[in-house]
Design an enzyme around this catalytic site. Structure first.
Site, mmCIF file in Angstrom:
data_model
loop_
_atom_site.group_PDB
_atom_site.id
_atom_site.type_symbol
_atom_site.label_atom_id
_atom_site.label_comp_id
_atom_site.label_asym_id
_atom_site.label_seq_id
_atom_site.Cartn_x
_atom_site.Cartn_y
_atom_site.Cartn_z
ATOM 1 N N ASP A 25 0.849 -1.187 0.000
ATOM 2 C CA ASP A 25 0.000 0.000 0.000
ATOM 3 C C ASP A 25 0.888 1.241 0.000
ATOM 4 O OD1 ASP A 25 -2.559 -1.106 0.043
ATOM 5 O OD2 ASP A 25 -2.438 -1.515 2.183
ATOM 6 N N ASP A 61 -4.564 -3.720 5.215
ATOM 7 C CA ASP A 61 -5.022 -3.224 6.512
ATOM 8 C C ASP A 61 -6.515 -3.434 6.727
ATOM 9 O OD1 ASP A 61 -5.871 -1.377 4.670
ATOM 10 O OD2 ASP A 61 -4.757 0.314 5.499
ATOM 11 N N ASP A 113 -9.025 -6.641 2.647
ATOM 12 C CA ASP A 113 -7.699 -7.035 2.193
ATOM 13 C C ASP A 113 -7.328 -8.445 2.634
ATOM 14 O OD1 ASP A 113 -7.256 -4.589 1.002
ATOM 15 O OD2 ASP A 113 -6.312 -3.721 2.770
ATOM 16 N N ASN A 139 30.537 -33.968 12.557
ATOM 17 C CA ASN A 139 30.130 -35.359 12.704
ATOM 18 C C ASN A 139 30.768 -36.231 11.627
ATOM 19 O OD1 ASN A 139 28.619 -34.328 14.733
ATOM 20 N ND2 ASN A 139 26.620 -34.788 13.849
ATOM 21 N N GLU A 162 34.316 -37.154 12.625
ATOM 22 C CA GLU A 162 34.409 -38.204 13.637
ATOM 23 C C GLU A 162 34.226 -39.587 13.012
ATOM 24 O OE1 GLU A 162 31.521 -37.173 16.583
ATOM 25 O OE2 GLU A 162 32.264 -35.122 16.759
ATOM 26 N N THR A 178 31.425 -29.909 21.585
ATOM 27 C CA THR A 178 31.566 -29.164 20.323
ATOM 28 C C THR A 178 30.239 -28.896 19.615
ATOM 29 O OG1 THR A 178 31.922 -31.174 19.007
ATOM 30 C CG2 THR A 178 33.855 -30.116 19.975
ATOM 31 N N ASP A 179 29.202 -29.717 19.844
ATOM 32 C CA ASP A 179 27.947 -29.536 19.108
ATOM 33 C C ASP A 179 27.063 -28.446 19.683
ATOM 34 O OD1 ASP A 179 28.666 -31.495 17.399
ATOM 35 O OD2 ASP A 179 26.949 -32.797 17.747
#
Length: 925
Positions: free
Chosen positions: A331, A652, A656, A718, A721, A749-750
């Site tokens: 608008d 508004d 609408d 991950n 590892e 660490t995660d």
């Protein structure tokens, strides 16, 4: 006073109800009395079933199958005498569960605080003034005001109603809107036929009203049938579902690799139980079970940042869509402009006036325009203003629902109501006409709607005679006029004068003025004792034209910058307004929405001439729509969507709501928006400012990028590892990591580093590249390749460290394992810095942009050093070889992967700059 015991409000006179509720209808309740009643009756909300207790949420952290297998393995380890391993594994599992629980609790708390920001509000009369309060604070006896688009906040008895209709399907099942009035009905009237009552949970679809609250909370009709509401469960977003699917896929891949590792170790004759424990621990570590909490927390933090930038997201999936928006349909009034309308020009039959003064302060002069352009205008004293000008300003003041008041806190003038109506009230006050101090009895009203583009109010004049004041769009209202006021006379409106008025309208509109026409009719034959009957008798025809009023709503200074940001970000800004085409085009050109060579605005009539297919073909060429209705907005949204665009649409009014709901991102106005539109929206603009939409898009892109960074970090770690254990098993080495060490690394660490990545501010160039495709996966092919490469880098560093120490004998195995344990932890923690940006290096990003990241790394590093050097922890984690570890090599190797990644960023940037020296930075992977 026991309101809950009171009945038959619909059968009683309004004055009688006001006396019983001890309420002053003209001034409302005093604040102190309202507070007392709130304490007596409780908040105006329906009771909810209690949420899940904390212990159930904590237990949910241990529902994964691999966790239960690990717990069972720990119990077996204890049964065969491996008490240290059993205790350590169980302790880490419990600690991991606690961390997950705390992360989710914090995320839920953050989301709950955001939800409270979007709580419904109501307009109530307190201490003689209309105030916007939370609906939960309403009490019996409050006077409330209602208009089209409002959700009814409590049960209430109507005392004033003008063309009022309510949608009560939620309560009665009746789909058609119900006509409402103030007349009392029989006491045995059914709920659906109590036309003088409005009920909590229903919606006002047309008209305006004032009512006395008779019941709140569980004492409402809705409360009587609702009972306890089920506790609302938060649905996972599409992104969270995709990540859950990703997690399951990773689980299958990891379980396959873990099975191979298990088979290789068993084939070499190692202890089956220890190998089984190792395999299960690796499976637990390989799956990023903390990812859902990290995503939720990132979303919550990002949403909080959006609130600080005046954008309140109501639905979590919208955050994902925001980053992919390609078109913003907005608008004009209040969103692209200041929403501080000011009357600048008045055109009468035989005179024109400029009006001085700005904003809502009721100070200014009326300057009579000279007959020639070279002449100077003359101020006209208030007492000498011509009668037709005073009449025009009276129409403007009384055909009006806005109120002008001084704010008691800062003393500034402000408007309660529509800004356009507010500008008319201010102009009238400049002429000494004060509708609030000299109120006239309202006999009936025809509220404004987007179809008629007019509004009329019938009032009693000074002699008590009914007169109807009308204002509206000039082209529409002029067609309803048969006469014109010229001085003190009323003369027929001929073709020549109509053409002159149309030229004056076009002239003002070309100057970016919003123009309203004002007229009246004083030959009314209406029932001046029954508002409903009077309203039904009003006819907007045979009107007497008085004049035109031109007002300006200047563009917001920040919007021009925001529009430029949109274009740089590949987002198309589109203006949609009900204003005159010339006004819309002038503002659009000033803001940069419409290029000077791109033609003019397309009107609603032109849209009506296009079928849906033709509109879909033309819509990419159109930047400005004028004189459009809510139905046109819906067609524009669908046309863009047919072209495979992601559309944000603002709205508004109650009409609408369909377009807002149909858009990919529906945006409601927080200040001027109706309850219905807010309910249909995905996001609410708290300041009704276009620049806030652009800020929300920027934050949406940043949030999605941060989730990608966290996923990238967790999966790379991950993968490293699993690769370390897999390569060691294939090479015939002993396991570089013990089960308890794997679980500890996973915990340290995660958690904190991944959460800290969710706090990264949006990258500087996040709005310098096109939107990502809406269906683009979190892990693209290129990003997946980088995850594997980075995982290999970290795995290589750990394996090199292990190989440097391990010489194939049992004597060096503990020291090699200790080296691998430290390397795995420190390598991953250092690597977190590289995940802060796919392009920028750590020195470029700086420390201050994400202080929590450095705090997270410091805490995690301290915890790792603690288990390495603390004597009691050395026994559990088998790190007695800490003193003999090659610490120089550990430091060098731990920093190698992050250094390689950072150098790679520099090389890529230098190479790209040589090829494209003036190009914008690329999008993130």
């Amino acid at each position: 006073m026991d309101v809950r015991a009171s009945h038959l409000w619909h059968a009683r006179d309004a004055a009688d109800i006001a006396r019983e509720l001890n309420s002053d209808f003209s001034r409302g309740l005093r604040a102190a009395e309202a507070a007392r009643r709130l304490a007596e009756h409780g908040p105006n909300r329906l009771a909810e079933a209690p949420p899940d207790p904390w212990w159930r949420k904590l237990a949910a952290q241990f529902r994964d199958l691999v966790i239960w297998i690990l717990i069972a393995a720990a119990i077996i380890a204890g049964a065969i005498g491996e008490w240290i391993d059993a205790g350590a594994i169980l302790a880490i599992v419990v600690l991991n569960g606690l961390v997950g629980y705390l992360q989710e609790a914090r995320a839920e708390k953050a989301l709950a605080s955001l939800k409270s920001l979007s709580s419904p509000h109501a307009r109530a009369m307190r201490d003689g003034a209309v105030a916007l309060i939370e609906a939960a604070e309403l009490v019996p006896g409050d006077r409330i005001e209602l208009e089209a688009g409002d959700h009814v906040p409590a049960d209430a008895r109507l005392v004033e109603a003008f063309a009022l209709q309510a949608q009560e399907a939620a309560l009665t099942g009746e789909s058609a809107p119900v006509n409402k009035s103030t007349k009392s009905v029989d006491q045995d009237t059914s709920l659906a036929e109590r036309t003088n009552m409005v009920f909590m949970g229903t919606v006002i679809t047309a008209g305006k009203a004032a009512a006395l609250v008779t019941g709140t909370g569980m004492a409402t009709e809705l409360g009587a049938i609702a009972g306890l509401l089920a506790h609302e469960e938060r649905e996972p977003t599409p992104l969270q579902r995709r990540l859950a699917d990703l997690g399951r896929t990773l689980l299958y891949v990891c379980l396959t690799l873990v099975a191979i590792i298990f088979a290789l170790h068993v084939a070499r004759g190692e202890d089956k139980f220890q190998v089984f424990l190792l395999a299960v621990s690796l499976a637990v570590a390989a799956v990023p079970e903390g990812l859902p909490a990290v995503v939720t927390m990132t979303l919550a933090v990002g949403l909080r940042r959006m609130v600080r930038r005046n954008a309140l997201v109501r639905k979590l999936p919208s955050v994902e869509t925001l980053g992919a928006v390609t078109v913003i349909c907005s608008d004009k009034t209040g969103t692209l402009t200041r929403n501080e309308m000011t009357v600048r020009r008045v055109v009468l039959a035989n005179a024109e006036f400029d009006v001085t003064g700005g904003g809502y302060q009721p100070r200014g002069e009326f300057i009579a325009r000279p007959a020639s352009r070279n002449g100077a205008g003359k101020p006209v004293d208030r007492a000498d203003l011509p009668s037709e000008l005073r009449l025009l300003l009276e129409i403007a003041a009384y055909c009006n629902h806005a109120q002008l008041r001084q704010n008691p806190e800062h003393g500034g003038w402000e408007i309660i109501g529509d800004p356009t109506e507010g500008a008319l009230v201010v102009a009238a006050r400049k002429a000494g006409i004060d509708p609030q101090a000299n109120a006239r009895r309202v006999l009936g009203a025809l509220p404004f709607d987007s179809q008629r583009k007019m509004m009329s109010v019938a009032v009693a004049d000074a002699d008590g005679k009914p007169v109807m004041f009308t204002k509206g769009a000039p082209d529409v209202l002029l067609a309803r006029c048969k006469f014109e006021r010229v001085g003190e006379e009323v003369v027929p409106l001929d073709h020549e004068r109509r053409a002159a008025i149309e030229r004056a309208n076009a002239d003002m509109a070309a100057g970016a003025l919003r123009v309203l026409a004002l007229a009246y009719r004083d030959d009314l034959a209406i029932d001046d004792h029954d508002a409903d009957a009077a309203t039904a008798q009003l006819a907007e025809e045979n009107l007497v034209f008085v004049g035109l009023v031109g007002m300006i709503d200047p563009p917001r200074d920040e919007v021009k910058v925001a529009v430029a940001q949109c274009r740089a970000a590949g987002v198309r800004p589109v203006m949609i307004t009900g204003d005159h085409p010339a006004t819309a085009a002038a503002i659009a050109r000033e803001l940069g929405v419409l290029d000077h060579a791109a033609g003019d605005a397309v009107t609603g009539r032109e849209l009506d001439a296009l079928d849906d297919r033709a509109l879909a073909e033309r819509v990419p060429e159109i930047s400005v729509y004028a004189r459009v209705t809510a139905e046109h907005k819906l067609r524009v949204v669908r046309a863009w969507q047919k072209n495979r665009h992601i559309v944000a649409m603002t709205g508004d009014g109650v009409n609408d709501a369909p377009a807002v709901k149909a858009a990919d991102i529906g945006i409601a106005m927080g200040i001027t928006g109706t309850d219905v539109t807010k309910e249909a929206s995905d996001m609410v603009l708290m300041d009704d400012n276009f620049a806030s939409i652009v800020s929300a898009v920027e934050e949406g892109r940043g949030i999605f990028d941060n989730i990608r960074k966290a996923v990238h970090y967790l999966l790379s770690c991950n993968a490293s590892e699993v690769l370390v254990m897999f390569v060691a098993a294939v090479a015939g080495w002993p396991a570089p990591l013990l089960p308890v060490q794997i679980l500890w690394i996973n915990l340290v660490t995660d958690g904190l580093p991944a959460l800290a990545l969710g706090l990264e501010p949006p990258e500087r160039d996040v709005m310098h590249h096109p939107p990502r495709p809406a269906r683009e996966p979190v892990i693209t092919r290129d990003r997946g390749l980088f995850i594997v490469v980075h995982g290999c880098l970290m795995a290589a560093a750990v394996l090199v460290g292990f190989g440097l120490v391990y010489d194939g004998t049992d004597a060096t195995e503990p020291r090699a394992r200790h080296t691998a344990f430290c390397l795995m932890a420190f390598t991953q923690l250092a690597y977190a810095f590289a995940c802060r940006s796919p392009r920028r290096t750590l020195p470029e990003l700086g420390v201050r942009t994400n202080v929590p990241m450095f705090a997270a790394i410091a805490i995690s590093t301290s915890l790792q050093l603690l288990v390495v050097f603390l004597p009691s922890a050395q026994t559990v984690f088998q790190t007695q070889a800490a003193a003999e570890a090659p610490w120089l090599w550990i430091v060098v190797l731990a920093l190698t992967p992050v250094t390689v990644v950072e150098v790679g960023k520099l090389l890529y940037s230098a190479r790209r700059n040589r090829r494209h020296p003036s190009a914008n930075p690329p999008a993130s992977n």
